[in-house]
Design a protein around this motif. Structure first.
Motif, short mmCIF file in Angstrom:
data_model
loop_
_atom_site.label_atom_id
_atom_site.label_comp_id
_atom_site.label_asym_id
_atom_site.label_seq_id
_atom_site.Cartn_x
_atom_site.Cartn_y
_atom_site.Cartn_z
N ARG A 1 41.71 81.35 3.94
CA ARG A 1 42.27 80.25 4.81
C ARG A 1 43.32 79.38 4.36
O ARG A 1 43.95 78.88 4.95
CB ARG A 1 40.84 79.54 5.62
N LEU A 2 43.04 78.76 3.32
CA LEU A 2 43.91 77.72 2.59
C LEU A 2 45.20 78.41 2.02
O LEU A 2 46.13 77.36 1.65
CB LEU A 2 43.08 77.15 1.30
N LEU B 1 49.40 71.39 -0.30
CA LEU B 1 48.02 70.61 -0.83
C LEU B 1 47.74 70.99 -2.38
O LEU B 1 47.05 70.34 -3.03
CB LEU B 1 47.03 70.78 0.25
N GLU B 2 48.36 72.10 -2.69
CA GLU B 2 47.96 72.63 -3.64
C GLU B 2 46.55 72.57 -4.29
O GLU B 2 45.98 71.88 -5.61
CB GLU B 2 48.90 71.90 -4.81
N ILE B 3 45.74 73.10 -3.58
CA ILE B 3 44.13 73.09 -3.61
C ILE B 3 43.93 74.10 -4.80
O ILE B 3 44.04 75.27 -4.55
CB ILE B 3 43.37 73.25 -2.53
N ASP B 4 43.33 73.68 -6.06
CA ASP B 4 43.25 74.86 -7.10
C ASP B 4 41.65 75.36 -7.16
O ASP B 4 40.74 74.74 -6.17
CB ASP B 4 43.46 74.15 -8.37
N ARG B 5 41.41 76.23 -7.81
CA ARG B 5 39.98 76.88 -7.71
C ARG B 5 38.90 75.80 -8.15
O ARG B 5 37.89 75.81 -7.40
CB ARG B 5 39.99 78.05 -8.72
N ASN B 6 39.30 74.98 -9.08
CA ASN B 6 38.18 73.98 -9.48
C ASN B 6 37.89 72.99 -8.24
O ASN B 6 36.63 72.62 -7.94
CB ASN B 6 38.69 73.30 -10.72
N GLU B 7 38.83 72.59 -7.61
CA GLU B 7 38.78 71.62 -6.50
C GLU B 7 37.84 72.35 -5.30
O GLU B 7 36.93 71.78 -4.71
CB GLU B 7 39.90 71.14 -5.97
N LEU B 8 38.17 73.70 -5.13
CA LEU B 8 37.33 74.43 -4.21
C LEU B 8 36.01 74.59 -4.55
O LEU B 8 35.24 74.47 -3.58
CB LEU B 8 37.99 75.75 -3.98
#
Length: 461
Positions: free
Chosen positions: A81-82, A90-97
């Motif tokens: 979805r992201l 937004l550059e949401i990385d795996r750790n943030e997720l």
């Protein structure tokens, strides 16, 4: 689940409550401390492999359901979805997720529901619902398998088989004797745009002469489902909690079709035949008097606890690449989930070989490998001079399980695979000569002195 941390406190809490246990009582069963269980339920501790084993041994459930029941479908589903272009900056990385899922599972689930309701293509008109998407998500919540319907259908199939060797004739007789409904096959001129109709005034189930034997059997089994599985179907529809009437009716139709297929291909007998034949679809068609698409769909439902088949996904495509059916089942394959598809996936080549199986070993960007097959199907009811419709039904299974398939004999499942993506906008593979669009969220790079094999050159993440 072994290669990553699994936070599933919501699933453990639900399991405990269904069992009617306090935290202390469940902790005692699992031989862990109540304080540790409390941390697990609050997603402050991940589930260890040993704890998952203890849960599976102590409670009747499938451990894979822990991942399937994660908020928003879990980390992989949220990443898909992201990946939408609206989130590219937004550059949401795996750790943030991972931190988001652990700290705010309710928020992640709320985001997923809102995104799915609005749709990846942008906002829709207020109050509008994606009925097909709503139904599909409910089917996937059950992983495509409905235990109560299968159990009833299997019992009914045994009764019908005892009465006659001809399933179609046995169903017709049951409808006549038990439900005072007769079957009448009508000419196409009388039913030019219909394949099946129930005339309660005349007490008839009317079917078109254009249906082949497998489709006629399915049609009358569908009628039987609407009568003899009504209470179970009503319960499943009510449990889905749809607010959209169209979604409710679509779901009801799917459940009746599921029951009809389960009568034609009873679970235990069908699974034994699958394992004995190497999931040979064409042989299964003949053995159960079913069509290719009927057998293919049935393969995605073999998830009975203690008697599971291989986890297949299914997708049905038209020549434009539009999907009219998508079932990922227990496979959770992105090839069924994704809206985009790769032209290097040979499933599309099946249109050039009508009626022939096209097999291919493919590898996605994340390294996941799938053995896939495709074959054309044509809708029933086609007559000379009418518009000719054609689809490809594609099936796939994780490559590590492909060795059980007769269709994979002679294929090196650990050898070279075709690298594909999930559509150009979601694919980050560089130097692809087939690329039609740059990937979302990547900056284009230009060098006037060079021209690569791909029309687009882009930067990294």
């Amino acid at each position: 689940m072994a290669d990553r941390k699994l936070f599933a406190g919501h699933a453990i809490r639900r399991l405990r409550r269904q069992a009617g246990l306090t935290q202390a009582a469940m902790a005692e069963v699992l031989t862990i401390s109540p304080s540790y269980l409390n941390l697990v339920e609050k997603n402050q501790r991940p589930l260890s492999g040993s704890l998952i084993v203890k849960l599976a041994e102590s409670f009747d459930f499938d451990p894979r359901a822990l991942a399937a029941g994660e908020p928003g479908g879990g980390e992989a589903a949220l990443r898909r979805r992201l990946a939408d272009p609206m989130f590219a900056d937004l550059e949401i990385d795996r750790n943030e997720l991972e931190e988001w899922l652990a700290a705010a599972p309710g928020g992640a689930e709320a985001f997923a529901r809102a995104f799915d309701r609005i749709g990846a293509g942008g906002p829709v008109a207020p109050g509008a619902l994606d009925s097909v998407g709503e139904v599909r998500r409910e089917i996937e919540r059950w992983r495509g398998y409905f235990s109560d319907l299968d159990t009833i259908a299997e019992k009914l199939a045994d009764e019908l088989r005892l009465g006659a060797g001809d399933l179609y004739g046995a169903i017709a007789e049951r409808l006549r004797v038990k439900h005072q409904l007769t079957i009448r096959v009508l000419p196409v001129d009388v039913m030019p745009d219909l394949l099946r109709r129930t005339d309660l005034h005349a007490r008839q189930v009317q079917v078109s002469e254009m249906l082949d034997p497998a489709s006629r059997t399915f049609a009358v089994a569908y009628q039987l489902a609407e009568i003899e599985a009504r209470s179970e179907i009503d319960g499943l529809v009510k449990g889905a909690g749809f607010t959209d009437r169209a979604a409710e009716r679509l779901y009801r139709r799917h459940l009746a079709s599921y029951f009809a297929a389960a009568v034609m291909m009873p679970y235990a007998r069908f699974l034994r035949a699958c394992e004995a034949t190497g999931y040979d679809i064409e042989l299964l068609q003949r053995r159960f008097g079913a069509g290719f698409e009927q057998v293919a769909h049935r393969l995605t439902t073999l998830q009975r606890v203690g008697a599971r088949g291989l986890s297949f996904f299914l997708v049905r495509l038209d020549r434009a690449g539009q999907a009219s059916k998508r079932f990922s089942g227990a496979s959770a394959s992105p090839l069924a989930e994704a809206d985009g598809r790769c032209p290097l996936w040979q499933i599309h080549a099946a249109f050039d070989r009508p009626g022939k199986l096209v097999a291919q070993l493919v590898e996605l960007e994340d390294g996941a490998r799938w053995f896939t097959i495709g074959r054309t199907v044509a809708p029933q009811g086609r007559r000379f001079g009418a518009v000719t419709a054609e689809f490809v039904v594609g099936l796939g299974v994780a490559a590590e399980h492909g060795g059980a398939l007769a269709m994979a004999r002679g294929v090196d499942l650990k050898g070279e695979a075709m690298p594909i993506g999930l559509g150009c906008r979601a694919c980050g593979r560089g130097h692809c000569p087939q690329r039609s669009l740059p990937p979302a969220g990547r900056a284009l790079v230009f060098n006037e002195r060079e021209r690569g094999v791909s029309a687009f050159t882009f930067g990294g993440d």
